[in-house]
Scaffold this motif. Structure first.
Motif, PDB file in Angstrom:
ATOM      1  N   THR A 189      -3.373 -11.160 -19.792  1.00 23.60           N
ATOM      2  CA  THR A 189      -2.811  -9.744 -19.678  1.00 23.60           C
ATOM      3  C   THR A 189      -2.644  -9.349 -21.149  1.00 23.60           C
ATOM      4  OG1 THR A 189      -2.648 -10.060 -17.432  1.00 23.60           O
ATOM      5  CG2 THR A 189      -2.098  -8.064 -18.445  1.00 23.60           C
ATOM      6  N   PHE A 197     -10.973  -0.196  -4.707  1.00 27.32           N
ATOM      7  CA  PHE A 197     -11.427   0.572  -6.080  1.00 27.32           C
ATOM      8  C   PHE A 197     -12.747   1.134  -6.175  1.00 27.32           C
ATOM      9  CE2 PHE A 197      -7.971  -1.889  -8.529  1.00 27.32           C
ATOM     10  CZ  PHE A 197      -6.762  -1.040  -8.130  1.00 27.32           C
ATOM     11  N   PHE A 231     -14.327   1.075 -14.313  1.00 32.28           N
ATOM     12  CA  PHE A 231     -13.972   0.076 -15.617  1.00 32.28           C
ATOM     13  C   PHE A 231     -15.156  -0.120 -16.550  1.00 32.28           C
ATOM     14  CE2 PHE A 231     -11.240  -0.282 -11.836  1.00 32.28           C
ATOM     15  CZ  PHE A 231     -10.152  -0.263 -12.454  1.00 32.28           C
ATOM     16  N   SER A 289      -6.890  -0.070 -21.869  1.00 30.67           N
ATOM     17  CA  SER A 289      -5.878   0.269 -21.026  1.00 30.67           C
ATOM     18  C   SER A 289      -6.382  -1.241 -19.884  1.00 30.67           C
ATOM     19  CB  SER A 289      -5.806   1.411 -19.796  1.00 30.67           C
ATOM     20  OG  SER A 289      -6.929   1.305 -19.079  1.00 30.67           O
ATOM     21  N   LEU A 321     -10.337  -3.919 -15.962  1.00 34.85           N
ATOM     22  CA  LEU A 321      -9.776  -4.571 -14.579  1.00 34.85           C
ATOM     23  C   LEU A 321      -9.669  -6.107 -14.599  1.00 34.85           C
ATOM     24  CD1 LEU A 321      -9.235  -4.034 -11.670  1.00 34.85           C
ATOM     25  CD2 LEU A 321     -11.477  -4.594 -10.798  1.00 34.85           C
ATOM     26  N   GLU A 339     -11.599   0.446 -20.480  1.00 34.10           N
ATOM     27  CA  GLU A 339     -10.706   0.433 -19.254  1.00 34.10           C
ATOM     28  C   GLU A 339     -10.999  -0.904 -18.714  1.00 34.10           C
ATOM     29  OE1 GLU A 339      -8.630   2.812 -18.600  1.00 34.10           O
ATOM     30  OE2 GLU A 339      -9.316   4.505 -19.681  1.00 34.10           O
ATOM     31  N   PHE A 375      -1.055  -3.907 -10.271  1.00 36.28           N
ATOM     32  CA  PHE A 375      -1.081  -3.754  -8.850  1.00 36.28           C
ATOM     33  C   PHE A 375      -0.826  -5.010  -8.119  1.00 36.28           C
ATOM     34  CE2 PHE A 375      -4.034  -0.697 -11.098  1.00 36.28           C
ATOM     35  CZ  PHE A 375      -3.687   0.397 -10.443  1.00 36.28           C
ATOM     36  N   SER A 418      -4.262  -6.448 -23.630  1.00 37.68           N
ATOM     37  CA  SER A 418      -3.686  -5.300 -23.680  1.00 37.68           C
ATOM     38  C   SER A 418      -3.565  -4.921 -25.161  1.00 37.68           C
ATOM     39  CB  SER A 418      -2.309  -5.284 -23.007  1.00 37.68           C
ATOM     40  OG  SER A 418      -1.445  -6.181 -23.871  1.00 37.68           O
ATOM     41  N   ARG A 447      -1.115  -1.433 -16.354  1.00 40.66           N
ATOM     42  CA  ARG A 447      -0.644  -1.026 -14.956  1.00 40.66           C
ATOM     43  C   ARG A 447      -0.974  -2.169 -13.968  1.00 40.66           C
ATOM     44  NH1 ARG A 447      -2.451   3.964 -10.968  1.00 40.66           N
ATOM     45  NH2 ARG A 447      -0.877   3.652  -9.419  1.00 40.66           N
ATOM     46  N   SER A 472      -5.848  -2.662 -15.893  1.00 44.54           N
ATOM     47  CA  SER A 472      -5.284  -2.585 -14.490  1.00 44.54           C
ATOM     48  C   SER A 472      -5.194  -4.109 -14.182  1.00 44.54           C
ATOM     49  CB  SER A 472      -6.285  -1.924 -13.815  1.00 44.54           C
ATOM     50  OG  SER A 472      -6.250  -0.433 -14.131  1.00 44.54           O
ATOM     51  N   ARG A 487     -11.341   5.330 -10.139  1.00 47.37           N
ATOM     52  CA  ARG A 487     -11.000   4.303 -11.030  1.00 47.37           C
ATOM     53  C   ARG A 487     -12.491   3.535 -11.572  1.00 47.37           C
ATOM     54  NH1 ARG A 487      -5.465   3.617  -9.322  1.00 47.37           N
ATOM     55  NH2 ARG A 487      -6.238   3.433  -6.961  1.00 47.37           N
ATOM     56  N   VAL A 540      -4.421  -7.203 -11.389  1.00 50.25           N
ATOM     57  CA  VAL A 540      -3.919  -7.408 -10.037  1.00 50.25           C
ATOM     58  C   VAL A 540      -3.544  -8.792  -9.750  1.00 50.25           C
ATOM     59  CG1 VAL A 540      -4.971  -7.353  -7.776  1.00 50.25           C
ATOM     60  CG2 VAL A 540      -5.760  -5.529  -9.649  1.00 50.25           C
TER      61      VAL A 540
END
Length: 438
Positions: free
Chosen positions: A307, A353, A364, A316, A297, A295, A342, A311, A340, A318, A362, A320
Motif C-alpha cells: 500500500t 464495488f 479502477f 489513489s 484497488l 485509481e 475498507f 500510494s 482509503r 482503495s 467506483r 481492503v
C-alpha cells in the motif's frame, strides 16, 4: 530394501528424486547429481512412487555444497535432522532452478497454462541466501529452557544453538528469550519472534494457556530480563491479544535504502520475513502493474506492505483488509494520504464495488492482490465485473496461484507475465507474481 539411486532433480516438497526401474523414489537430504544408497520400504503392488531414507552418500553431485549448520541433515544426535530448512546442502543456483520449474509445472498441471502460452521472466533471487529472516516461529521446550524447531516430520525438539536462516539479531534474540521464559515462569506453547535491524530491537508473540494478571506481571519481568525485547503480544488460545511494553516495531521497507522509509510491524501480524527479498517482490509487482496516475484497488492489503509504495505512484489507492491489528497498523502508517481503507472480506467488497452503478460507481484502472495461502477463489469474475483492465496477483502458494490464474483466463484475462520470486532460500517455497490484462 536398499537400492542405489542417482538423484535427478529436487521435488516441490523439498526431497531429491531418483528412479529405480519404473519406481520414482523421493529421498530427503539429497541433491541433484548425488549417487546414494537409500532404504526404501517395499512398494505396494502397482505403486509408481515411494519415499526412502538416505543411508549413504556414495558420490556427491555437482549441486551439493557443505551445509554450514550443525543441526542440518540426518544423524544420531537428537539435535540433528532439523526441520527448519531443506536445501542447506544445495547450491543456491540449483535451488533457484528447481523453484522456477516447480512454479511453472504447477501452472501447467493445475492452471492448464502451457509453457510458452505466457511470458515467463527469470526468477528474482533473494539478496541473501542465508541469515535473511527477520521473524520466525518457534516451539518452547520447557525441559531444556530453549526455543526449538522440530526434527523433520516429527514433534521431537531440536535444541537450537544456531540457525543460519535467522538474521544475526534474531538469532541472538532467540538464544536470550528461551532461558528468560523459563526464569520468568512463562510456558508458551508457541513463540513468534521478530527483529528490526532499523531499530536494533525485537518483539515477541506468546501463545499461552491463559492471560491473567500474574501472567502479565511475569511478562513484564521477561521484558526487564531481555533489554533487546521491546514488547510482547500475549494471547490465549482463541482469546484477544494483550500487549506488554511496545510490540510495534519499525521495519525498513528496503534495507540499505533509508529513503524508502519504514513500516509498522507486530509479531502477531503477518509480515514478510525476508525484508531484502520483500523489497524486490514489491518492486517487481509495481513494475508490472505500472500504477502511475491510476485509481488502484488493493485486495488483502494486510499491514500495508504494497500500500505504501503504491500510494507514492498511484493517483489513489482503495485498500481492503479484514478488521484487525494488520489494518490498524496500515492505517497508522498511511492514514491521511491518498489511501482509503475498507474493512471487510476482500472478495465480497470487490463484488460489491462491481455491482455499483451510476455516476458514483467506483471503477479502477488497475488492481493488486496478495491473498493468503488459500488464494482468492472467485477473483476472475470479480475483476471482470469491476472492469479492471489489468491486475497483478501475488501468491505464496503455486497450487492456488495456478487455480486462480485459470479462473482469470476463463473470465477473459490473459496472463501477460509470470515472475517467480525466492523469499525463502534453503526451502522449496516460492512466490509467484503474475500480470493479468484484458
Amino acid at each position: 530394501m536398499r537400492i542405489p539411486l542417482t538423484i535427478e532433480a529436487l521435488a516441490p516438497g523439498g526431497e531429491g528424486v531418483g528412479r529405480h526401474g519404473e519406481l520414482t523414489v523421493f529421498v530427503p537430504w539429497t541433491a541433484p547429481g548425488d549417487r546414494v544408497l537409500a532404504d526404501v520400504p517395499p512398494p505396494r503392488p502397482g505403486a509408481a512412487t515411494a519415499h526412502g531414507a538416505l543411508v549413504e552418500l556414495t558420490a556427491p553431485g555437482e549441486a551439493r555444497v557443505a551445509a554450514p549448520c550443525r543441526h542440518f541433515g540426518p544423524g544420531p544426535s537428537p539435535d540433528a535432522a532439523c526441520g527448519g530448512c531443506e536445501w542447506l546442502h544445495v547450491a543456491y543456483p540449483a535451488q533457484l532452478a528447481a523453484k522456477e520449474r516447480s512454479l511453472h509445472e504447477a501452472l501447467r498441471r493445475i492452471g492448464k497454462l502451457e509453457p510458452g502460452s505466457y511470458p515467463a521472466r527469470p526468477i528474482v533471487p533473494s539478496p541473501s541466501p542465508l541469515r535473511y529472516r527477520a521473524r520466525a516461529k518457534f516451539h518452547h521446550d520447557r525441559a531444556a529452557g530453549r526455543l526449538v524447531f522440530f526434527r523433520r516430520r516429527s514433534h521431537e525438539p531440536v535444541r537450537l544453538r544456531e540457525c543460519h536462516l535467522l538474521s544475526p539479531g534474531l538469532d541472538a534474540l532467540r538464544e536470550a528469550v528461551g532461558p528468560a521464559l523459563a526464569a520468568a515462569k512463562l510456558s508458551p506453547r508457541e513463540v513468534a519472534l521478530e527483529w528490526s535491524d532499523a531499530a536494533e530491537r525485537g518483539a515477541a508473540w506468546l501463545l499461552l494457556p491463559e492471560v491473567t494478571a500474574p501472567v502479565r506481571a511475569r511478562a513484564e519481568a521477561l521484558l526487564r530480563a531481555v533489554p533487546s525485547l521491546q514488547g510482547l503480544v500475549l494471547q490465549a488460545e482463541g482469546g484477544q491479544p494483550v500487549t506488554a511494553g511496545d510490540p510495534v516495531l519499525r521495519q525498513a521497507r528496503a534495507p540499505g535504502r533509508p529513503e524508502a522509509g519504514t513500516q509498522r510491524s507486530r509479531p502477531d501480524v503477518f509480515q514478510q520475513a525476508n525484508r531484502g527479498a520483500n523489497a524486490r517482490l514489491v518492486e517487481t509487482a509495481l513494475e508490472l502493474l505500472a500504477p502511475a496516475g491510476e485509481e488502484v484497488l488493493e485486495l488483502h492489503c494486510g499491514a500495508g506492505n504494497f500500500t505504501g509504495p503504491l500510494s507514492e505512484r498511484a493517483r489513489s489507492v482503495s485498500a481492503v483488509e479484514v478488521q484487525g491489528p494488520a489494518l490498524d497498523l496500515a492505517r497508522a502508517d498511511l492514514g491521511g494520504r491518498n489511501v482509503r481503507f475498507f474493512a471487510g472480506d476482500a472478495l465480497a467488497l470487490a463484488r460489491a464495488f462491481g455491482r455499483e452503478a451510476g455516476p458514483g460507481a467506483r471503477r479502477f484502472g488497475a488492481a493488486l492482490l496478495d491473498p493468503p495461502r488459500e488464494g482468492a477463489r472467485g477473483i476472475g469474475p470479480a475483476l471482470r465485473d469491476l472492469g479492471v483492465p489489468r491486475a497483478v496477483y501475488v501468491s505464496c502458494d503455486p497450487a492456488t496461484f495456478a487455480r486462480d490464474l485459470r479462473a482469470c483466463v476463463e473470465a477473459g484475462y490473459r496472463v501477460a507475465a509470470v515472475v517467480p520470486v525466492d523469499m525463502f532460500p534453503q526451502t522449496h517455497h516460492v512466490e509467484g507474481v503474475a500480470l493479468l490484462e484484458r
